[in-house]
Design a protein around this motif. Structure first.
Motif, PDB file in Angstrom:
ATOM      1  N   SER A 299       0.807  -1.230   0.000  1.00  8.75           N
ATOM      2  CA  SER A 299       0.000   0.000   0.000  1.00  8.75           C
ATOM      3  C   SER A 299       0.834   1.271   0.000  1.00  8.75           C
ATOM      4  CB  SER A 299      -0.931   0.011   1.222  1.00  8.75           C
ATOM      5  OG  SER A 299      -0.181  -0.021   2.420  1.00  8.75           O
ATOM      6  N   LYS A 300       2.043   1.230   0.597  1.00 11.77           N
ATOM      7  CA  LYS A 300       2.829   2.458   0.759  1.00 11.77           C
ATOM      8  C   LYS A 300       4.021   2.557  -0.191  1.00 11.77           C
ATOM      9  CE  LYS A 300       0.322   3.698   4.326  1.00 11.77           C
ATOM     10  NZ  LYS A 300      -0.621   4.845   4.244  1.00 11.77           N
ATOM     11  N   LEU A 301       4.763   1.483  -0.361  1.00 16.04           N
ATOM     12  CA  LEU A 301       6.014   1.555  -1.104  1.00 16.04           C
ATOM     13  C   LEU A 301       5.892   1.090  -2.553  1.00 16.04           C
ATOM     14  CD1 LEU A 301       8.505   0.270   1.636  1.00 16.04           C
ATOM     15  CD2 LEU A 301       7.838   2.617   1.089  1.00 16.04           C
ATOM     16  N   SER A 302       5.110   0.038  -2.771  1.00 20.60           N
ATOM     17  CA  SER A 302       4.965  -0.491  -4.125  1.00 20.60           C
ATOM     18  C   SER A 302       4.452   0.556  -5.116  1.00 20.60           C
ATOM     19  CB  SER A 302       4.043  -1.710  -4.119  1.00 20.60           C
ATOM     20  OG  SER A 302       3.924  -2.251  -5.419  1.00 20.60           O
ATOM     21  N   PRO A 303       3.436   1.374  -4.753  1.00 20.97           N
ATOM     22  CA  PRO A 303       2.977   2.408  -5.704  1.00 20.97           C
ATOM     23  C   PRO A 303       4.081   3.392  -6.083  1.00 20.97           C
ATOM     24  CG  PRO A 303       1.355   2.091  -3.960  1.00 20.97           C
ATOM     25  CD  PRO A 303       2.581   1.335  -3.548  1.00 20.97           C
ATOM     26  N   LEU A 304       4.985   3.690  -5.140  1.00 18.79           N
ATOM     27  CA  LEU A 304       6.069   4.630  -5.439  1.00 18.79           C
ATOM     28  C   LEU A 304       7.060   4.020  -6.427  1.00 18.79           C
ATOM     29  CD1 LEU A 304       6.791   6.104  -1.875  1.00 18.79           C
ATOM     30  CD2 LEU A 304       5.382   7.064  -3.705  1.00 18.79           C
ATOM     31  N   VAL A 305       7.385   2.736  -6.227  1.00 21.52           N
ATOM     32  CA  VAL A 305       8.303   2.052  -7.143  1.00 21.52           C
ATOM     33  C   VAL A 305       7.705   1.986  -8.547  1.00 21.52           C
ATOM     34  CG1 VAL A 305       9.458  -0.130  -7.660  1.00 21.52           C
ATOM     35  CG2 VAL A 305       9.359   0.704  -5.295  1.00 21.52           C
ATOM     36  N   LEU A 306       6.429   1.616  -8.633  1.00 24.77           N
ATOM     37  CA  LEU A 306       5.764   1.516  -9.933  1.00 24.77           C
ATOM     38  C   LEU A 306       5.637   2.883 -10.598  1.00 24.77           C
ATOM     39  CD1 LEU A 306       2.953  -1.042  -9.001  1.00 24.77           C
ATOM     40  CD2 LEU A 306       5.048  -1.484 -10.294  1.00 24.77           C
ATOM     41  N   GLU A 307       5.353   3.916  -9.794  1.00 30.84           N
ATOM     42  CA  GLU A 307       5.247   5.279 -10.315  1.00 30.84           C
ATOM     43  C   GLU A 307       6.594   5.738 -10.877  1.00 30.84           C
ATOM     44  OE1 GLU A 307       3.000   8.943 -10.875  1.00 30.84           O
ATOM     45  OE2 GLU A 307       2.304   7.064  -9.981  1.00 30.84           O
ATOM     46  N   LEU A 308       7.666   5.473 -10.141  1.00 29.36           N
ATOM     47  CA  LEU A 308       8.992   5.875 -10.594  1.00 29.36           C
ATOM     48  C   LEU A 308       9.368   5.138 -11.875  1.00 29.36           C
ATOM     49  CD1 LEU A 308      11.654   7.384 -10.194  1.00 29.36           C
ATOM     50  CD2 LEU A 308      12.415   5.526  -8.711  1.00 29.36           C
ATOM     51  N   GLY A 309       9.101   3.825 -11.921  1.00 25.84           N
ATOM     52  CA  GLY A 309       9.429   3.056 -13.114  1.00 25.84           C
ATOM     53  C   GLY A 309       8.672   3.541 -14.338  1.00 25.84           C
ATOM     54  N   GLY A 310       7.394   3.859 -14.162  1.00 32.14           N
ATOM     55  CA  GLY A 310       6.608   4.363 -15.276  1.00 32.14           C
ATOM     56  C   GLY A 310       7.024   5.765 -15.693  1.00 32.14           C
ATOM     57  N   PHE A 311       7.523   6.533 -14.749  1.00 32.69           N
ATOM     58  CA  PHE A 311       7.906   7.919 -15.020  1.00 32.69           C
ATOM     59  C   PHE A 311       9.208   8.011 -15.810  1.00 32.69           C
ATOM     60  CE2 PHE A 311      10.500  11.557 -13.684  1.00 32.69           C
ATOM     61  CZ  PHE A 311       9.680  12.621 -14.061  1.00 32.69           C
ATOM     62  N   LEU A 312      10.114   7.049 -15.599  1.00 32.15           N
ATOM     63  CA  LEU A 312      11.473   7.155 -16.146  1.00 32.15           C
ATOM     64  C   LEU A 312      11.556   6.773 -17.623  1.00 32.15           C
ATOM     65  CD1 LEU A 312      13.570   5.756 -13.157  1.00 32.15           C
ATOM     66  CD2 LEU A 312      13.491   8.115 -13.993  1.00 32.15           C
ATOM     67  N   SER A 313      10.691   7.346 -18.437  1.00 33.20           N
ATOM     68  CA  SER A 313      10.828   7.216 -19.883  1.00 33.20           C
ATOM     69  C   SER A 313      11.826   8.262 -20.360  1.00 33.20           C
ATOM     70  CB  SER A 313       9.472   7.435 -20.566  1.00 33.20           C
ATOM     71  OG  SER A 313       9.025   8.768 -20.353  1.00 33.20           O
ATOM     72  N   LEU A 314      12.323   8.103 -21.572  1.00 32.58           N
ATOM     73  CA  LEU A 314      13.274   9.087 -22.093  1.00 32.58           C
ATOM     74  C   LEU A 314      12.668  10.468 -22.164  1.00 32.58           C
ATOM     75  CD1 LEU A 314      15.068   7.122 -24.983  1.00 32.58           C
ATOM     76  CD2 LEU A 314      16.034   7.867 -22.798  1.00 32.58           C
ATOM     77  N   ASN A 315      11.393  10.540 -22.553  1.00 32.66           N
ATOM     78  CA  ASN A 315      10.721  11.840 -22.666  1.00 32.66           C
ATOM     79  C   ASN A 315      10.610  12.521 -21.305  1.00 32.66           C
ATOM     80  OD1 ASN A 315       9.128  13.929 -24.003  1.00 32.66           O
ATOM     81  ND2 ASN A 315       7.383  13.048 -22.904  1.00 32.66           N
ATOM     82  N   ASN A 316      10.108  11.786 -20.302  1.00 29.44           N
ATOM     83  CA  ASN A 316       9.944  12.372 -18.966  1.00 29.44           C
ATOM     84  C   ASN A 316      11.287  12.692 -18.321  1.00 29.44           C
ATOM     85  OD1 ASN A 316       7.160  12.422 -18.852  1.00 29.44           O
ATOM     86  ND2 ASN A 316       6.999  10.367 -18.000  1.00 29.44           N
ATOM     87  N   ALA A 317      12.215  11.745 -18.396  1.00 28.25           N
ATOM     88  CA  ALA A 317      13.520  11.959 -17.786  1.00 28.25           C
ATOM     89  C   ALA A 317      14.227  13.146 -18.427  1.00 28.25           C
ATOM     90  CB  ALA A 317      14.371  10.696 -17.916  1.00 28.25           C
ATOM     91  N   GLY A 318      14.105  13.258 -19.760  1.00 25.98           N
ATOM     92  CA  GLY A 318      14.750  14.379 -20.446  1.00 25.98           C
ATOM     93  C   GLY A 318      14.113  15.716 -20.095  1.00 25.98           C
ATOM     94  N   LYS A 319      12.791  15.757 -20.158  1.00 24.33           N
ATOM     95  CA  LYS A 319      12.076  17.023 -19.915  1.00 24.33           C
ATOM     96  C   LYS A 319      12.211  17.480 -18.472  1.00 24.33           C
ATOM     97  CE  LYS A 319       7.623  16.741 -19.770  1.00 24.33           C
ATOM     98  NZ  LYS A 319       6.222  16.539 -20.211  1.00 24.33           N
ATOM     99  N   HIS A 320      11.913  16.599 -17.542  1.00 21.82           N
ATOM    100  CA  HIS A 320      11.980  16.974 -16.133  1.00 21.82           C
ATOM    101  C   HIS A 320      13.429  17.060 -15.640  1.00 21.82           C
ATOM    102  CE1 HIS A 320       7.776  15.606 -16.432  1.00 21.82           C
ATOM    103  NE2 HIS A 320       7.552  16.476 -15.475  1.00 21.82           N
ATOM    104  N   GLY A 321      14.307  16.245 -16.228  1.00 21.35           N
ATOM    105  CA  GLY A 321      15.719  16.346 -15.869  1.00 21.35           C
ATOM    106  C   GLY A 321      16.304  17.681 -16.279  1.00 21.35           C
ATOM    107  N   LEU A 322      15.933  18.156 -17.473  1.00 21.16           N
ATOM    108  CA  LEU A 322      16.405  19.462 -17.935  1.00 21.16           C
ATOM    109  C   LEU A 322      15.898  20.575 -17.022  1.00 21.16           C
ATOM    110  CD1 LEU A 322      17.844  21.188 -20.059  1.00 21.16           C
ATOM    111  CD2 LEU A 322      15.707  21.206 -21.384  1.00 21.16           C
ATOM    112  N   LEU A 323      14.627  20.502 -16.650  1.00 21.23           N
ATOM    113  CA  LEU A 323      14.065  21.523 -15.768  1.00 21.23           C
ATOM    114  C   LEU A 323      14.716  21.466 -14.384  1.00 21.23           C
ATOM    115  CD1 LEU A 323      12.089  23.796 -15.364  1.00 21.23           C
ATOM    116  CD2 LEU A 323      10.273  22.134 -14.943  1.00 21.23           C
ATOM    117  N   THR A 324      15.024  20.256 -13.914  1.00 24.74           N
ATOM    118  CA  THR A 324      15.720  20.110 -12.636  1.00 24.74           C
ATOM    119  C   THR A 324      17.104  20.746 -12.705  1.00 24.74           C
ATOM    120  OG1 THR A 324      14.546  18.064 -12.110  1.00 24.74           O
ATOM    121  CG2 THR A 324      16.623  18.448 -10.958  1.00 24.74           C
ATOM    122  N   GLY A 325      17.820  20.502 -13.816  1.00 22.36           N
ATOM    123  CA  GLY A 325      19.131  21.111 -13.991  1.00 22.36           C
ATOM    124  C   GLY A 325      19.062  22.627 -14.016  1.00 22.36           C
TER     125      GLY A 325
END
Length: 323
Positions: free
Chosen positions: A186-212
């Motif tokens: 209930s607490k940790l599994s959703p975070l792992v799945l959310e992170l895995g789904g988020f780490l596409s090249l598009n998301n990582a590139g777009k949000h990574g650039l904004l983070t930088g």
């Protein structure tokens, strides 16, 4: 309360060690090189950096909340982190977003988790990269250490991207053996799945650039302006390394705003750069005090504004209303 007491103890020990071991003569020379004209652009840089931070928060939530809410909650939450223990301002930020929108706590917590992963991955990679490029005390082992660290961070993120479902299943199985399977599910599994789904090249590139951009052109700008304020100048690469040291400092359990531990971490960074330890303590104190005062003023103003204009929403499940 126990965690707060431990944090205060750690901060007290750190401050005691700093004032006992370090030469404090640098503080006496501040008046000679003090340039208060830089206070105004520093304050503007704080607002600019937090605006970038707010925009990323808005995007991480999938624009499910109004940008005004993302902006106010970010400014108030980051400001509250300067005064509340255990990063309590982040919890306050979630509360403000929930109160002023229809977003559920699950999506808010997932977005906060992704935010922390992005910040951790960027500042550690940037800091280790600066360590390598600056050639700080490099022998063969220290030459490889930064590169191994950066490769490890990227490797973990790639592994989570492709095997997040397996990680969630394995974690649930392991936690079930100690009677905590439901907690993980209930607490940790959703975070792992959310992170895995988020780490596409598009998301990582777009949000990574904004983070930088947030770190380099937001936080880095006010770190640089404060150097001119007290006449302690660092190169851009050295500034990135010191930001990395400061980030490490606030990750260690301590009193609110990382008092003591933050100062010790930045002072250690100055020593590694071959600079005077007294310079490091003066600089750390200036950054810390400047952030606390600026964010304290902004938080007080914006929280007062939110208190008078914020929505007074009650979730449907509490009010008894049904769709």
């Amino acid at each position: 309360m126990k965690k707060l007491a431990i944090g205060i103890l750690i901060s007290g020990i750190s401050l005691g060690f700093l004032f006992w071991k370090l030469d404090l003569s640098g503080f006496a020379n501040i008046r000679e090189r003090w340039e208060p004209i830089y206070l105004l652009p520093f304050f503007a840089a704080i607002i600019w950096g937090l605006s970038l931070f707010s925009w990323r928060w808005y995007l991480l939530l999938g624009k499910r909340i109004p940008f005004k809410t993302a902006l106010l909650s970010s400014f108030i939450g980051v400001g509250a982190n300067q005064f509340l223990p255990a990063r309590g301002g982040d919890i306050f930020r979630l509360y403000l977003c929930k109160k002023d929108s229809d977003a559920n706590y699950g999506s808010l917590v997932s977005a906060l988790f992704l935010e922390k992963v992005l910040d951790f991955a960027f500042i550690f990679s940037a800091g280790l990269g600066a360590f390598f490029l600056l050639g700080i005390h490099q022998d063969f082992v220290r030459f490889l250490l930064p590169l191994v660290g950066i490769a490890s961070i990227l490797g973990v993120l790639v592994f989570v991207r492709f095997f997040h479902k397996g990680i969630a299943s394995l974690g649930e199985a392991l936690f079930s053996k100690v009677g905590k399977g439901e907690f993980f599910r209930s607490k940790l599994s959703p975070l792992v799945l959310e992170l895995g789904g988020f780490l596409s090249l598009n998301n990582a590139g777009k949000h990574g650039l904004l983070t930088g951009c947030t770190w380099l052109f937001g936080y880095g700008l006010h770190y640089t302006l404060l150097q001119y304020l007290v006449g302690i100048h660092l190169s851009p690469m050295e500034t990135v390394f010191i930001m990395f040291c400061g980030a490490v400092g606030v990750m260690v359990p301590s009193a609110p705003s990382g008092a003591g531990v933050y100062h010790a971490s930045i002072t250690s960074g100055f020593v590694l750069l071959g600079r005077e330890s007294s310079e490091g303590l003066v600089y750390a104190t200036t950054v810390h005090l400047g952030q606390m005062v600026s964010l304290g003023i902004l938080t007080a103003i914006l929280y007062t504004y939110w208190s008078f204009t914020g929505k007074e929403r009650i979730p449907a499940e509490l009010s008894g209303e049904k769709d």
